[in-house]
Design a protein around this motif. Structure first.
Motif, mmCIF file in Angstrom:
data_model
loop_
_atom_site.group_PDB
_atom_site.id
_atom_site.type_symbol
_atom_site.label_atom_id
_atom_site.label_comp_id
_atom_site.label_asym_id
_atom_site.label_seq_id
_atom_site.Cartn_x
_atom_site.Cartn_y
_atom_site.Cartn_z
ATOM 1 N N LYS A 37 45.532 44.976 25.936
ATOM 2 C CA LYS A 37 46.865 44.907 25.319
ATOM 3 C C LYS A 37 47.909 45.647 26.141
ATOM 4 C CE LYS A 37 44.762 43.517 21.407
ATOM 5 N NZ LYS A 37 44.750 42.119 21.005
ATOM 6 N N ASN A 38 49.158 45.305 25.923
ATOM 7 C CA ASN A 38 50.288 46.088 26.410
ATOM 8 C C ASN A 38 50.467 47.307 25.511
ATOM 9 O OD1 ASN A 38 51.225 44.362 28.586
ATOM 10 N ND2 ASN A 38 51.715 42.894 26.963
ATOM 11 N N ALA A 39 51.396 48.204 25.916
ATOM 12 C CA ALA A 39 51.617 49.434 25.151
ATOM 13 C C ALA A 39 52.027 49.132 23.706
ATOM 14 C CB ALA A 39 52.664 50.293 25.845
ATOM 15 N N ASP A 40 52.669 48.013 23.467
ATOM 16 C CA ASP A 40 53.112 47.678 22.106
ATOM 17 C C ASP A 40 52.060 46.873 21.329
ATOM 18 O OD1 ASP A 40 53.167 45.138 23.168
ATOM 19 O OD2 ASP A 40 55.237 44.709 22.583
ATOM 20 N N GLY A 41 50.884 46.679 21.923
ATOM 21 C CA GLY A 41 49.817 45.966 21.212
ATOM 22 C C GLY A 41 49.783 44.467 21.452
ATOM 23 N N SER A 42 50.765 43.936 22.165
ATOM 24 C CA SER A 42 50.753 42.488 22.444
ATOM 25 C C SER A 42 49.717 42.184 23.542
ATOM 26 C CB SER A 42 52.150 42.028 22.861
ATOM 27 O OG SER A 42 52.559 42.712 24.035
ATOM 28 N N PRO A 43 49.177 40.950 23.581
ATOM 29 C CA PRO A 43 48.143 40.627 24.575
ATOM 30 C C PRO A 43 48.648 40.737 26.010
ATOM 31 C CG PRO A 43 48.338 38.901 22.912
ATOM 32 C CD PRO A 43 49.489 39.825 22.703
ATOM 33 N N ARG A 44 47.823 41.247 26.893
ATOM 34 C CA ARG A 44 48.171 41.459 28.307
ATOM 35 C C ARG A 44 47.287 40.584 29.201
ATOM 36 N NH1 ARG A 44 50.690 45.601 31.192
ATOM 37 N NH2 ARG A 44 49.735 46.298 33.131
ATOM 38 N N HIS A 45 45.969 40.670 29.011
ATOM 39 C CA HIS A 45 45.042 39.767 29.672
ATOM 40 C C HIS A 45 43.716 39.792 28.930
ATOM 41 C CE1 HIS A 45 44.953 43.525 32.296
ATOM 42 N NE2 HIS A 45 43.762 43.545 31.747
ATOM 43 N N THR A 46 42.892 38.768 29.195
ATOM 44 C CA THR A 46 41.556 38.722 28.602
ATOM 45 C C THR A 46 40.540 38.741 29.725
ATOM 46 O OG1 THR A 46 42.239 37.617 26.570
ATOM 47 C CG2 THR A 46 39.961 37.276 27.265
#
Ligand SMILES: [Fe+2]
Length: 296
Positions: A37-46
């Motif tokens: 996740k990114n710092a705000d909890g949104s997906p970044r990579h899997t």
């Protein structure tokens, strides 16, 4: 003997993470490891896995056509004839653009291969290798090179890989465990090579002594050391050393010499806490992208 030991992990750009996850898990048959996740909890990579090798499906991806040269290309080897044909069948039915099953010559490191272009315009290949790499794992990557002799020197001398000849106008080098790296000569780099995509790279494991030698050889043979942002962010365990770097054609690579511990999968929360603490100590902030604010 001097030289990179294994092709450990890769990451390539994807624009739609749920679509890419579904494709690589259900169609290609890789296994799910974790979503970062990114710092705000949104997906970044899997991270998905081909055997022991991690493949990063990295947002936000890039808006470019498939490369006309067929590289960069990422190849997954499967050990059994039955699995190869099952996976190929699923890929043919998935809606992606694909090529023919290719039989390779007796001098090639490959027995057969099947190439396709995924929904994010990445060139991907499923192959069976003459030297089996087990049930499933990363087999090779093929990268573009505008100067073949320079690229050959870089991969054989700076990274210590063993040249094993050409196959379909690509020049291959072998790791001691029989994984491979190929270079494809091109007149000009494709947009996919030039633009990369965030955190897209190909990573090799090396031993501690070779790591020191490579630090000198990489710039001497036309590469560029880009440092280690993870160490600056306090994310490297004691004894682990790593650098991100470019080859002479700007392909993004990484070498890592491991220590005793592995912190690569500490929790998202712990990771961002350490990054923010370390950056505050050194008077830096985190980028809009790292916070999760998407570019418009
Ligand atoms: Fe990496």
């Amino acid at each position: 003997m001097f030289g990179a030991e294994t092709l450990d992990h890769i990451a390539f750009p994807v624009r739609d993470l749920p679509r890419a996850e579904k494709f690589y898990l259900e169609v290609v048959g890789l296994s799910f490891l974790t979503q970062r996740k990114n710092a705000d909890g949104s997906p970044r990579h899997t991270y998905v896995k081909a055997g022991d090798n991690i493949i990063g499906l990295n947002l936000p991806g890039i808006q470019t056509k498939a490369s006309p040269s067929g590289a960069p290309r990422y190849a997954i080897a499967v050990g059994s004839e039955a699995n190869f044909h099952t996976i190929v069948q699923r890929i043919k039915q998935s809606g992606v653009i694909y090529g023919e099953i290719r039989d390779h010559s007796s001098r090639s490191p490959f027995l057969r291969s099947f190439g396709f272009t995924d929904f994010d315009n990445n060139h991907i290949e499923i192959c069976m290798n003459r030297q089996s790499l087990g049930d499933i794992c990363l087999s090779h990557v093929v990268l573009e090179a505008t100067n073949l002799e320079r690229a050959k020197r870089f991969y054989s001398e700076a990274l210590g890989l063993r040249p094993v000849g050409e196959d379909y106008s690509e020049t291959f080098f072998e790791f001691p465990n029989h994984q491979l790296l190929g270079v494809k000569p091109v007149a000009a780099l494709s947009d996919r090579t030039k633009r990369h995509g965030r955190a897209v790279h190909v990573a090799f494991n090396v031993n501690q002594d070779d790591f020191d030698r490579m630090l000198g050889l990489i710039p001497a043979l036309g590469g560029a050391n880009q440092g280690d942002s993870r160490a600056e962010d306090g994310l490297r365990p004691p004894g682990e050393r790593s650098i991100y770097f470019s080859d002479p054609d700007t392909n993004k690579l990484q070498i890592t010499a491991h220590g005793q511990e592995d912190w690569s999968l500490i929790s998202n929360e712990e990771k961002w806490q350490r990054i923010i603490e370390n950056r505050q100590k050194s008077g830096r902030g985190i980028s809009r992208f790292d916070r999760g604010v998407k570019p418009s």
